[in-house]
Enzyme design. Structure first.
Site, PDB file in Angstrom:
ATOM      1  N   THR A  22      -1.870 -19.384   1.599  1.00  0.00           N
ATOM      2  CA  THR A  22      -2.831 -18.743   2.489  1.00  0.00           C
ATOM      3  C   THR A  22      -2.338 -18.659   3.929  1.00  0.00           C
ATOM      4  O   THR A  22      -1.405 -19.354   4.335  1.00  0.00           O
ATOM      5  CB  THR A  22      -4.164 -19.515   2.485  1.00  0.00           C
ATOM      6  OG1 THR A  22      -3.970 -20.813   3.040  1.00  0.00           O
ATOM      7  CG2 THR A  22      -4.737 -19.631   1.082  1.00  0.00           C
ATOM      8  N   ASP A  23      -3.037 -17.817   4.688  1.00  0.00           N
ATOM      9  CA  ASP A  23      -2.803 -17.750   6.128  1.00  0.00           C
ATOM     10  C   ASP A  23      -3.699 -18.795   6.794  1.00  0.00           C
ATOM     11  O   ASP A  23      -4.379 -19.582   6.113  1.00  0.00           O
ATOM     12  CB  ASP A  23      -3.058 -16.336   6.642  1.00  0.00           C
ATOM     13  CG  ASP A  23      -4.501 -15.862   6.449  1.00  0.00           C
ATOM     14  OD1 ASP A  23      -5.398 -16.686   6.176  1.00  0.00           O
ATOM     15  OD2 ASP A  23      -4.720 -14.647   6.563  1.00  0.00           O
ATOM     16  N   ALA A  24      -3.728 -18.802   8.100  1.00  0.00           N
ATOM     17  CA  ALA A  24      -4.503 -19.811   8.835  1.00  0.00           C
ATOM     18  C   ALA A  24      -5.999 -19.728   8.564  1.00  0.00           C
ATOM     19  O   ALA A  24      -6.720 -20.707   8.746  1.00  0.00           O
ATOM     20  CB  ALA A  24      -4.235 -19.669  10.339  1.00  0.00           C
ATOM     21  N   VAL A  27      -7.095 -17.276   3.647  1.00  0.00           N
ATOM     22  CA  VAL A  27      -7.021 -16.082   2.814  1.00  0.00           C
ATOM     23  C   VAL A  27      -5.590 -15.956   2.285  1.00  0.00           C
ATOM     24  O   VAL A  27      -4.630 -16.201   3.020  1.00  0.00           O
ATOM     25  CB  VAL A  27      -7.408 -14.817   3.631  1.00  0.00           C
ATOM     26  CG1 VAL A  27      -7.204 -13.554   2.824  1.00  0.00           C
ATOM     27  CG2 VAL A  27      -8.852 -14.933   4.104  1.00  0.00           C
TER      28      VAL A  27
END
Length: 144
Positions: A22-24, A27
């Site tokens: 995921t991103d920060a 997601v």
């Protein structure tokens, strides 16, 4: 080695979304879907009796992604349980096309069409798929 007729033409590989995917914001990062789909295609081949190492060693054959069309429909998020589906829609002498779908339960998150090229393992030059494998794969086609 023959294709296992007990394995259906549509294959589903389960995966879970981990922090590293995921991103920060939690997601799934768009490029991570490529890894999910690669693993599912690899497991589809293995389920049909053709693991990648066997293809390389016994047939001097590898598959490489040649083209990909992806529609990102909804985001997957941290800890989601996903199903990555694989269907072979076309198999020709030196290439194959797969339809892939990523689902979270009944929700479709992503659809993709992936074209792979058959290459010789030593020089990565285009080559034909050996006849017995080609015939076995063509028997699994589900044209769309």
């Amino acid at each position: 080695m023959a294709v296992d007729p007990a394995v259906g033409a549509t294959f589903s590989w389960p995966t879970r979304v981990y922090w590293e995917d995921t991103d920060a914001g939690g997601v799934v990062y768009h490029a991570q879907y490529l890894a999910f789909m690669e693993r599912a295609r690899t497991e589809w081949m293995r389920a049909h009796g053709y693991g990648q190492e066997l293809l390389r060693r016994e047939h001097d054959l590898v598959f490489a992604v040649r083209a990909m069309q992806i529609d990102f429909l909804k985001p997957a998020r941290l800890d989601d349980a996903l199903a990555v589906e694989v269907e072979l829609t076309q198999c020709r002498r030196a290439s194959a096309v797969f339809a892939q779908t990523v689902r979270r339960g009944d929700e479709v998150l992503l659809t993709a069409q992936v074209r792979v090229a058959a290459l010789d393992a030593g020089g990565f030059r285009p080559r034909g798929i050996p006849s017995p494998l080609l015939e076995a794969l063509q028997a699994l086609e589900r044209p769309r």
